[in-house]
Design a protein around this motif. Sequence first.
Motif, PDB file in Angstrom:
ATOM      1  N   ARG A   1       0.833  -1.211   0.000  1.00 55.71           N
ATOM      2  CA  ARG A   1       0.000   0.000   0.000  1.00 55.71           C
ATOM      3  C   ARG A   1       0.868   1.262   0.000  1.00 55.71           C
TER       4      ARG A   1
ATOM      5  N   VAL B   1       4.094   9.237   3.550  1.00 56.17           N
ATOM      6  CA  VAL B   1       2.851   8.491   3.595  1.00 56.17           C
ATOM      7  C   VAL B   1       2.752   7.816   4.964  1.00 56.17           C
TER       8      VAL B   1
ATOM      9  N   GLN C   1       2.572   1.619  -3.519  1.00 58.50           N
ATOM     10  CA  GLN C   1       1.655   2.037  -4.584  1.00 58.50           C
ATOM     11  C   GLN C   1       1.168   3.466  -4.331  1.00 58.50           C
ATOM     12  N   GLY C   2       0.860   3.777  -3.066  1.00 58.59           N
ATOM     13  CA  GLY C   2       0.372   5.113  -2.714  1.00 58.59           C
ATOM     14  C   GLY C   2       1.406   6.193  -2.970  1.00 58.59           C
ATOM     15  N   SER C   3       2.671   5.864  -2.770  1.00 56.33           N
ATOM     16  CA  SER C   3       3.732   6.851  -2.990  1.00 56.33           C
ATOM     17  C   SER C   3       3.873   7.201  -4.456  1.00 56.33           C
TER      18      SER C   3
ATOM     19  N   LEU D   1      -5.557  -1.407  -5.331  1.00 56.83           N
ATOM     20  CA  LEU D   1      -4.164  -1.806  -5.124  1.00 56.83           C
ATOM     21  C   LEU D   1      -3.852  -3.080  -5.907  1.00 56.83           C
TER      22      LEU D   1
ATOM     23  N   GLU E   1       1.520   6.927  -6.685  1.00 54.48           N
ATOM     24  CA  GLU E   1       0.329   7.703  -7.051  1.00 54.48           C
ATOM     25  C   GLU E   1       0.467   9.158  -6.611  1.00 54.48           C
ATOM     26  N   ALA E   2       1.033   9.356  -5.406  1.00 54.05           N
ATOM     27  CA  ALA E   2       1.223  10.725  -4.907  1.00 54.05           C
ATOM     28  C   ALA E   2       2.172  11.508  -5.813  1.00 54.05           C
TER      29      ALA E   2
ATOM     30  N   HIS F   1      -6.818   4.027   6.311  1.00 54.76           N
ATOM     31  CA  HIS F   1      -6.527   4.866   5.156  1.00 54.76           C
ATOM     32  C   HIS F   1      -5.082   5.343   5.131  1.00 54.76           C
ATOM     33  N   LEU F   2      -4.604   5.651   3.952  1.00 55.53           N
ATOM     34  CA  LEU F   2      -3.301   6.281   3.820  1.00 55.53           C
ATOM     35  C   LEU F   2      -3.463   7.779   4.009  1.00 55.53           C
TER      36      LEU F   2
ATOM     37  N   ASN G   1      -9.878   0.458  -1.731  1.00 58.94           N
ATOM     38  CA  ASN G   1      -8.453   0.697  -1.942  1.00 58.94           C
ATOM     39  C   ASN G   1      -7.683  -0.589  -2.206  1.00 58.94           C
TER      40      ASN G   1
END
Lengths: 320, 320, 320, 320
Positions: free
Chosen positions: A266, A284, A269-271, C314, A273-274, A290-291, C310
Motif C-alpha cells: 500500500r 505516507v 503504490q500510494g507513494s 491496489l 500515485e502521490a 486509510h493512507l 483501496n
Amino acid sequence: MKRIAVLTSGGDCSGMNATIRAVVRSGLCAGLDVVGIKKGYRGLIDRDYFMMNTKSVSNTLQRGGTFLQSARCKEMMETAGQDVAANNLKGMGVEGLVVIGGDGSMRGAKTLMDRGIKVIGIPASIDNDIPFTDMSLGVDTALNNIIYAVDCLKDTASSHDRAFIVEVMGRNCGYLTLVASIACGAEHALIPEVPYNIGDICENLRKRYREGRDNSIIMVAEGVASAQEISEQIKHHIRFESRIMVLGHYQRGGSPTSFDRLLGSRFGQGSVEALLNGESGKMVGLSGNHLQFTEFDKIFNAPMRPLNENMVKLAHKLDI
Amino acid sequence: MKRIAVLTSGGDCSGMNATIRAVVRSGLCAGLDVVGIKKGYRGLIDRDYFMMNTKSVSNTLQRGGTFLQSARCKEMMETAGQDVAANNLKGMGVEGLVVIGGDGSMRGAKTLMDRGIKVIGIPASIDNDIPFTDMSLGVDTALNNIIYAVDCLKDTASSHDRAFIVEVMGRNCGYLTLVASIACGAEHALIPEVPYNIGDICENLRKRYREGRDNSIIMVAEGVASAQEISEQIKHHIRFESRIMVLGHYQRGGSPTSFDRLLGSRFGQGSVEALLNGESGKMVGLSGNHLQFTEFDKIFNAPMRPLNENMVKLAHKLDI
Amino acid sequence: MKRIAVLTSGGDCSGMNATIRAVVRSGLCAGLDVVGIKKGYRGLIDRDYFMMNTKSVSNTLQRGGTFLQSARCKEMMETAGQDVAANNLKGMGVEGLVVIGGDGSMRGAKTLMDRGIKVIGIPASIDNDIPFTDMSLGVDTALNNIIYAVDCLKDTASSHDRAFIVEVMGRNCGYLTLVASIACGAEHALIPEVPYNIGDICENLRKRYREGRDNSIIMVAEGVASAQEISEQIKHHIRFESRIMVLGHYQRGGSPTSFDRLLGSRFGQGSVEALLNGESGKMVGLSGNHLQFTEFDKIFNAPMRPLNENMVKLAHKLDI
Amino acid sequence: MKRIAVLTSGGDCSGMNATIRAVVRSGLCAGLDVVGIKKGYRGLIDRDYFMMNTKSVSNTLQRGGTFLQSARCKEMMETAGQDVAANNLKGMGVEGLVVIGGDGSMRGAKTLMDRGIKVIGIPASIDNDIPFTDMSLGVDTALNNIIYAVDCLKDTASSHDRAFIVEVMGRNCGYLTLVASIACGAEHALIPEVPYNIGDICENLRKRYREGRDNSIIMVAEGVASAQEISEQIKHHIRFESRIMVLGHYQRGGSPTSFDRLLGSRFGQGSVEALLNGESGKMVGLSGNHLQFTEFDKIFNAPMRPLNENMVKLAHKLDI
C-alpha cells in the motif's frame, strides 16, 4: 513525470522488499521508468543504480531485509554531498524519488526536495517511533519474531520455574516492548515512557514465588536498561537469579508477515500515485484503514509518537 | 512388573513431552501403572507425584519443555537423599523408573539401581555431548531454532554488509555450532574441539571485504568464547566492527520437530519395553536406525562423544 | 455487577483463547467472578460450566482454537432453549455475558439480552465478513497461515513452471483471498464481490507462457468456485494443466499472531469494561486504533462488510 | 577430471538447493569447473546451461525447491535423446555429472554412463521410497510441513470435537504417513504396506465417541485412498461426519530443515569426491551416520524400500 527512483535507507526491516516491488510494479503500470538505487544515499552519490523491470522484483515479496541494501552515508549530511545526489538524479532524468526509511532518511529526502526533486517518504522502523502513522513498516514482523522467541523461552521458564529478562529493541519508544508483553503474557514491561521501580518488580517476583510461581518473563526496552542491568538489580535486591535474553537483530529479519507485505504494498503504490499527482515533501502513513500524507516539516517538528494510552491501560488491566 | 515411574531431570529440551507420552502410553498399553514424578529428583524426594492416564499426556506431544518440570536437587548427590528417593519409589510399589535427562541424571539413576530399582535412562541434551547415541533428544529442534534465527540475521547482514558473531550453546561439544554453520552457510565455525586462530579469521574477513562481500556470519560455541570476546578480538586486530547475537535459551524451546517427536516416542517406548524385558542400568541410544542399550558404567567412563570427522571435513570442503 | 460469564460460539479461530484470558483477567482484576461456559450455547443449556481463576487461563494465550470449545446448538434457535439458557445464567447469578463468535452467535446473545442478561459480543470470523469492525478475531492468523502455505507452493511452482489454483476460505466475502493475493504476489484473485472472466484469466496465462513464465498462482475464494472447478475450466479453455490446493481448516488454527493476541486482549478487556459501565446488546469492534461499540440491531440490519475499495485498486495496480 | 555438471530432475523438494550449492562449492574447492544445467534433462538436450561460481549459489541454501528447475523430458526416454544429451556433455568437456532426483532420474543417468560419462546419483524424493538410503532428500522438511499443518488442524479438531481425514503424499510407500502419524499423535494411519479395515476404524471412532472424545485425526497415504473416499466410507458405515484435508504440494516446499540442509550438503560434497575418486554409476545414500554408494543396477532391481518394522510396532504400542 517519466522516470522515478527508489532507495532504502537506515536500518533494514522486513517488508522493504514488498515496498520496493510495489513502487516498481505500480510505476511500470503507470508507464514510468523506475531506477533502483543501491545502498541508500551512498549509491545515489556513488552512482550505483540500475533500471528496474518486473523481473527485478520477482520473488522478493517474501524475503526479509532489502535487496537494494542500505548503508551509512556521511556525505548526505553535508551540502556538497546533497548537491551531488540531486545532480546525479537530474543527470539520469529522475523527477521523483521514493525514500524508504526512518526519520533521518526523511531529512535526507528533504534536502533533495529543496534541490528540485519531488520526494515521498515511506516510514520504516521496527521501533514504531515515527509520528503520523499508526504503524511503520517492519513493526508487525518484529512483534511476531519476538513472540516466537518468547514462546520458546516460556517453555524453559515453565519447565524450570525460572525468570527471564528479555531485552527488546526500542531506544526511545516502548511500543514493541509493551505490545509484545501483552501478546506474550509477560509479567512486567519496562518502557522508556513509564518510570519503573525495581522494588515493585522484586516485590511481585517474591509474591509469585510465595504462590509457587517462580517462572516470570520481564520484558525491557533497550532504551530503559540492558537485560543484564535489570538482572543484576534484581539479584542485588532479593538474591533472585534470573536469565537474560537479548533479542537483538534477530527481531529485524525473517520473511515479512502478511500485514507488512500488505502495508509495504500500500505504501509503495500510494507513494507512486502521490508523485503522479504532483505531491512532494510528504511522508505516507497509515491512519486507521486509510493512507494519509504528512509534510516533512510537520514530522520533524513533532514530538515522538506518543504511546497509545489504551495499550498502557490494557497492560495494567491484564496485570502486567 | 506392575508399576513404573517417569521423571525429567537436568536442562529441559523439546521432545521431552513426546517421550513422557510414549512412556505413559506404552506402559498403559502393557497393563502397567505409570507414576509421573514432578520436578525431577526433587519431586521424588518431596513425594510430588501422581498417577498418570491417557488424558495426562493428551495434547502434550507438540509442546516444548517438560510438563513434568525439572529442578536442581542437591540431596540426590548424597547417600541420605538417594535412600529417601529409593524408599519413596518402593513405598509406592514402583519397580521400574525411566529417567529422561543428561549425564548427571543418569548418575542419579545409577544410585537408585544400586538400591534395587530397575532404571533406564534416556539421553536428553541439546549439546549432543552424550556418548553411545547418534542423537540426543532436543538436538534437532535446537538446530532448527538456530537456523531460523540465523536466517533472520542474514537478512540484515546482507542488507547492510555486516558481520555477525553468533554464540551457540555447547560447553565442551561443538556439534550444534558445526552443524548449524553448515546448515546456515556461515563463514566460520569456532568449536571447542578445534583450536582457532583469530588472525586467520581476520585475514578471511579482509579478503571478503576486498572482494566486496562484507557480510559474514561467524558462529562460536559458548565453550570457546563469548560472542562479545570474539567481536572484540576482531576489532582489536583489524578495526572491523561486528554485531553480536547470543542465542541463549531460545535454542531450547519451541514445538519439537518431527525428528524429536519421533525420537522421543521411540526412546520412550523402547525404555518401557526394556524394563519389561528385565533390563536395568542402561541408557537407550540411537545407532543408525536402531535403538541400542549401553550400560551406565560404560557411559560414565567414556570420553565425551567425539566430533564426526566427516562433518569437520565437510565444513572444510564447503569453505567454512 | 458481581458475576459474569464467557463463551465461544461458531467456528473456532486463533485468538479466542487470548480473548477468554483477557475477559477472565480483567474480570478478576475488577473484583468479578468469571464463569467459563463449555461448548458455546450447548454448555449453557446443558449446565456445562465452571468457575474460572487466573490458573484457568495460564498458558493459553499462545494456543490456537478455543479451550472452552464450541459446538452447534439447535435448541438456542428456539424460544424454549433460549429460556433455559437465560434461566441457567440467572440461576448462577450471572448478570453479564461475553459471547465470542460470528453473526449467528450475536443473534443468540440478543435473545438472552431480551431475557434480562447484559451481553457484549466479540466478532470472531476468519472470513472478516462482520460489519462494524475493521478486523475480526482470527483473520490475521489465517492470512499468515495462507501466505506460509502459498510461499511453499511457490517453491514448487517456480521449480516446475506450474500453475496452482489455491482455494481460500470465504463464502460471501473475498477479504482473505484478496489480501492474501496481494501478500503472496499471486497472479489472479477470484472473489465473490467481483465477477471473473475465465477467458481473461486464460489469456493472461497464455501471455505469461509466451513470455517464458509458466508458473502462476491463482487464488479463489470458496464462495466463487472450488479450485477443482477453476482448474477444469482452464483446462477446457486452453488445455492447460494446473494443480490445486484446498487450504481448508488449516487456515483456522495455529498459534495466534501478535496482532490476534493483542486484538483478542483488547476486545476481551473492553467487553468487561463495557459490562461494568452498564452497556448491553452491543458488539465491540476495531475502528482504526480505537474500540467502538455497535448495537446488535444495527449489525443484523447492515449489509455485509463491503470490500475495501483501496485494496481492489491496489490489486489492480500490482497487476493481480 | 576438469569439469563436472549438475542437474535436478523429477519432483522438486526442499534441500535440492543446498545440494547444488555443495556440489558447486566442493567442485570449485577441488579446482573443477562446474556447469549448471537448467530444467533437468530437458536443459541438457536443449543446451540450457551455464558456468557456475560461488555467487551462483549464494543465498540459495535456505530456499525450497530447485533454482536449477526441473521438467519432464520425454526425449530422455529414447536412445536418440540420450545420445544428444551425452554428446552435449562431451561437447562441453564435462566428464562427470551429478544427478539429483528419484528413481527415474537415476535411470536417465545410467544411459549417460553407458555413453562414457561418469555419473553419481543423489536420492531426492519426499516419499522416502528409494532403497539403499535411510533418508532421501526432502523427507524431513516434508514431515515438518505435515506436522505443522496437522497441529493447526488439531486446534480446530479439539475446539469442535471433530474428526479430520488428512491425505498425505506417498503412492507406494507409507513412510511419510506413518512417521507423521506418530509425530502428530494421530489416531489412525492408513498406509499402502498394511491393509486397513474400515470397520475397525469406525469401531474405534465410536469407542472414542462414547468416551467423550470426538476429535480424531486419521492420516491416509494417497496410495491407499483419497481422504474423500475414506470420509465417505466412514459416513456410510456409521453416519459419522468428518472433514478432509489434502496436504498436496504444500508438503514439498518451504525453507529446508537443518536435517535436509545438512543431508544435501553431505550428499553434494560426497558425490563430487566420489567422481574425483573415479567412481561412477552409483547412488550416494545415508546409512546410519555414514555415506554409502550403491550401484544403479542394484537399486533398479531392488524391491521398494521396506517399511521399518520398528516404526510399525511403535505405532501399535502408541495405539495408532
